[in-house]
Design a protein around this motif. Structure first.
Motif, PDB file in Angstrom:
ATOM      1  N   ASN A  85       3.717  23.835  31.766  1.00  0.00           N
ATOM      2  CA  ASN A  85       4.468  23.269  32.900  1.00  0.00           C
ATOM      3  C   ASN A  85       3.618  23.125  34.168  1.00  0.00           C
ATOM      4  O   ASN A  85       4.109  22.662  35.195  1.00  0.00           O
ATOM      5  N   ALA A  86       2.346  23.518  34.102  1.00  0.00           N
ATOM      6  CA  ALA A  86       1.521  23.568  35.315  1.00  0.00           C
ATOM      7  C   ALA A  86       1.416  22.209  36.011  1.00  0.00           C
ATOM      8  O   ALA A  86       1.367  22.133  37.242  1.00  0.00           O
ATOM      9  N   ALA A  87       1.409  21.146  35.224  1.00  0.00           N
ATOM     10  CA  ALA A  87       1.249  19.807  35.810  1.00  0.00           C
ATOM     11  C   ALA A  87       2.467  19.388  36.618  1.00  0.00           C
ATOM     12  O   ALA A  87       2.389  18.439  37.402  1.00  0.00           O
ATOM     13  N   ARG A  88       3.596  20.056  36.407  1.00  0.00           N
ATOM     14  CA  ARG A  88       4.834  19.619  37.073  1.00  0.00           C
ATOM     15  C   ARG A  88       5.155  20.410  38.346  1.00  0.00           C
ATOM     16  O   ARG A  88       6.275  20.330  38.857  1.00  0.00           O
ATOM     17  N   VAL A  89       4.206  21.138  38.879  1.00  0.00           N
ATOM     18  CA  VAL A  89       4.464  21.898  40.117  1.00  0.00           C
ATOM     19  C   VAL A  89       4.924  20.983  41.263  1.00  0.00           C
ATOM     20  O   VAL A  89       5.856  21.342  41.997  1.00  0.00           O
ATOM     21  N   PRO A  90       4.328  19.792  41.458  1.00  0.00           N
ATOM     22  CA  PRO A  90       4.825  18.938  42.552  1.00  0.00           C
ATOM     23  C   PRO A  90       6.318  18.618  42.420  1.00  0.00           C
ATOM     24  O   PRO A  90       7.065  18.685  43.408  1.00  0.00           O
ATOM     25  N   GLN A  91       6.757  18.296  41.204  1.00  0.00           N
ATOM     26  CA  GLN A  91       8.181  18.002  40.995  1.00  0.00           C
ATOM     27  C   GLN A  91       9.051  19.242  41.210  1.00  0.00           C
ATOM     28  O   GLN A  91      10.186  19.149  41.679  1.00  0.00           O
ATOM     29  N   MET A  92       8.530  20.406  40.838  1.00  0.00           N
ATOM     30  CA  MET A  92       9.295  21.648  41.058  1.00  0.00           C
ATOM     31  C   MET A  92       9.545  21.855  42.552  1.00  0.00           C
ATOM     32  O   MET A  92      10.648  22.242  42.967  1.00  0.00           O
ATOM     33  N   LEU A  93       8.513  21.601  43.357  1.00  0.00           N
ATOM     34  CA  LEU A  93       8.634  21.822  44.800  1.00  0.00           C
ATOM     35  C   LEU A  93       9.594  20.820  45.428  1.00  0.00           C
ATOM     36  O   LEU A  93      10.427  21.187  46.268  1.00  0.00           O
ATOM     37  N   ASP A  94       9.514  19.565  44.998  1.00  0.00           N
ATOM     38  CA  ASP A  94      10.474  18.569  45.502  1.00  0.00           C
ATOM     39  C   ASP A  94      11.902  18.953  45.096  1.00  0.00           C
ATOM     40  O   ASP A  94      12.837  18.859  45.889  1.00  0.00           O
ATOM     41  N   ALA A  95      12.041  19.390  43.845  1.00  0.00           N
ATOM     42  CA  ALA A  95      13.372  19.752  43.352  1.00  0.00           C
ATOM     43  C   ALA A  95      13.936  20.934  44.127  1.00  0.00           C
ATOM     44  O   ALA A  95      15.141  21.003  44.389  1.00  0.00           O
ATOM     45  N   ALA A  96      13.073  21.862  44.508  1.00  0.00           N
ATOM     46  CA  ALA A  96      13.544  23.032  45.262  1.00  0.00           C
ATOM     47  C   ALA A  96      14.188  22.590  46.569  1.00  0.00           C
ATOM     48  O   ALA A  96      15.250  23.099  46.960  1.00  0.00           O
ATOM     49  N   VAL A  97      13.558  21.641  47.241  1.00  0.00           N
ATOM     50  CA  VAL A  97      14.122  21.139  48.501  1.00  0.00           C
ATOM     51  C   VAL A  97      15.436  20.403  48.228  1.00  0.00           C
ATOM     52  O   VAL A  97      16.433  20.609  48.918  1.00  0.00           O
ATOM     53  N   GLU A  98      15.427  19.580  47.188  1.00  0.00           N
ATOM     54  CA  GLU A  98      16.665  18.834  46.853  1.00  0.00           C
ATOM     55  C   GLU A  98      17.805  19.777  46.517  1.00  0.00           C
ATOM     56  O   GLU A  98      18.970  19.502  46.801  1.00  0.00           O
TER      57      GLU A  98
END
Lengths: 368, 93
Positions: A160-173
């Motif tokens: 899942n390491a490649a998806r950290v940017p999406q995780m961070l955006d999702a956290a804000v959402e």
């Protein structure tokens, strides 16, 4: 010793090892505690009373899945009454419109909600539970709608390491105020699955960049706790802020530990709250005093200028990798056993092996 | 992301954050999600006045009167401190 003895700040209450998920990096020990051994409600209440008396400020209700315990709201209410800050560390799969309002009413301060990935298929592959992601998303929605502060926890590993940017955006959402981007720590289940979980140096670099970018993009809105895999560090982490300095972990059956992996330490009796007071255990038990401070340290730690910063690193990691809990953490580039870390990283398989899932042994039929 | 602070902004703790007296260590602490930190003595005096009803102007006036100090000096310092604590998700205005 009493001159330098600090009061504990933080209590991790592992109410149960029961959990609907089976994450292969679980921080619980390999030998999971059956339900019949769990502390009773009254025993946990006594633990909370003693902890508050000793100066503990925050109690983290964890597990396993702490919401598997029907007495969780009662324990939260009691902790709140003692002035303790109450944190629920949960997978969220049991948090719904029936169970959450009871915790709100009990006075719960904060929830840390774990996600295995932001990609549903992989998240459910890793957690071993179909339908878990939808339940987690619903849990996040309920918490944010209530206004209770929410931290999301993402454990990071190869897949899942490649998806950290999406995780961070999702956290804000999702309305999270904090997010933990925490690379797997390699103890217990994580160590057993190290070849499947360990990221490459390039993956690590990308996750670091993603975190740094999001810190700028979401400044003032999202606090990011970033935990790197210490195998790639030159200096060890100050594990638990030093052995027996700030932190108490209590296992489901009441064993009192300086960290959640400490049950691997050999040749020492594990103190427990059924037999001794928390104050005595903290102050005097052989387990808590054996690595407290700097007197126990071997070289190169003993004469190192970092000895009161990193406290020699992690005892459980020294045991697991160097075969001696009193050795310098092999992560340290000055450690005699540092070549073991180098070798692990050099011999990572190109294709990750299948997971060894966290499951109860055959002898235990009480998962639920 | 920082909203501009006005004299009549009511200052509150963010949900899940509070000022608490630590009896064992005999000091004030800020309890926040997964961390507790120690305000310096000046910050503690300011935070003790954050009760969800006082405005920024009222907090400054109270401090100025209590410490017999000029309102404009206190006002500048408190403004900086509260802005910082808003950015750190401790306070909301």
């Amino acid at each position: 010793m009493t001159d330098t003895l600090l009061s504990p700040m933080s209590l991790l209450a592992e109410l149960t090892h029961r959990c609907p998920l089976q994450c292969p990096y679980c921080s619980n020990p390999l030998a999971l505690e059956p339900r019949r051994n769990e502390l009773t409600t009254a025993e946990w209440i006594s633990v909370l009373d003693q902890a508050a008396e000793m100066g503990v400020l925050q109690v983290h209700f964890s597990g396993g899945e702490p919401m598997s315990r029907p007495d969780l709201p009662e324990l939260v209410r009691h902790a709140v009454g003692l002035g303790l800050y109450t944190n629920l560390i949960t997978s969220g799969v049991l948090l719904n419109e029936k169970t959450f309002p009871v915790l709100v009413e009990a006075g719960l301060d904060h929830v840390q909600l774990s996600f295995q990935d932001i990609d549903t298929a992989n998240a459910e592959h890793v957690g071993g539970m179909k339908g878990a992601q939808a339940r987690k998303l619903e849990a996040a929605r309920l918490i944010a709608a209530d206004g209770m502060p929410l931290t999301l926890n993402f454990v990071i590993y190869r897949e899942n390491a490649a998806r950290v940017p999406q995780m961070l955006d999702a956290a804000v959402e999702m309305g999270a105020r904090r997010v933990e981007i925490a690379h797997t720590q390699y103890y217990g289940w994580g160590l057993a699955n190290r070849d499947a979980l360990m990221p490459t140096p390039a993956q690590l670099e990308l996750t670091t960049q993603a975190v740094e970018a999001a810190r700028v993009k979401y400044a003032g809105r999202l606090t990011i706790d970033y935990v790197t895999p210490d195998y790639y560090a030159d200096r060890p982490k100050p594990c638990m802020g030093g052995w027996g300095r700030r932190f108490i972990n209590i296992s489901p059956s009441g064993r009192v530990l300086p960290c959640h992996a400490a049950e691997t330490i050999p040749n020492v009796t594990f103190p427990d709250v059924r037999h001794d007071t928390l104050a005595w255990i903290w102050r005097e038990s052989p387990l808590f005093t054996m690595f407290r401070g700097t007197d126990w340290m071997p070289q190169p730690c003993r004469s190192c200028d970092q000895r009161e910063k990193d406290w020699g690193g992690c005892r459980c990691q020294a045991l697991a990798l160097a075969g001696d809990a009193a050795a310098t953490d092999p992560v340290c580039s000055r450690a005699p056993d540092h070549d073991r870390i180098v070798k692990v990283l050099e011999t990572l398989p190109a294709e990750p092996p299948p997971f060894r899932y966290r499951r109860y042994t055959r002898a235990t039929d009480e998962v639920g | 992301m920082t909203a501009s602070l006005a004299e009549d902004s009511i200052i509150r703790f963010a949900r899940g954050v509070r000022l608490q007296h630590d009896r064992v260590r005999e000091r004030w602490i800020i309890q926040a999600p997964e961390r507790a930190f120690i305000p310096d003595p000046v910050a503690a005096e300011v935070l003790k006045l954050v009760d969800g009803t006082r405005t920024l102007g009222q907090i400054v006036a109270e401090l100025a009167s209590r410490f017999a100090a000029p309102v404009d000096v206190i006002g500048r310092d408190v403004h900086v401190m509260i802005t910082d604590l808003i950015n750190r998700q401790v306070l909301v205005a």
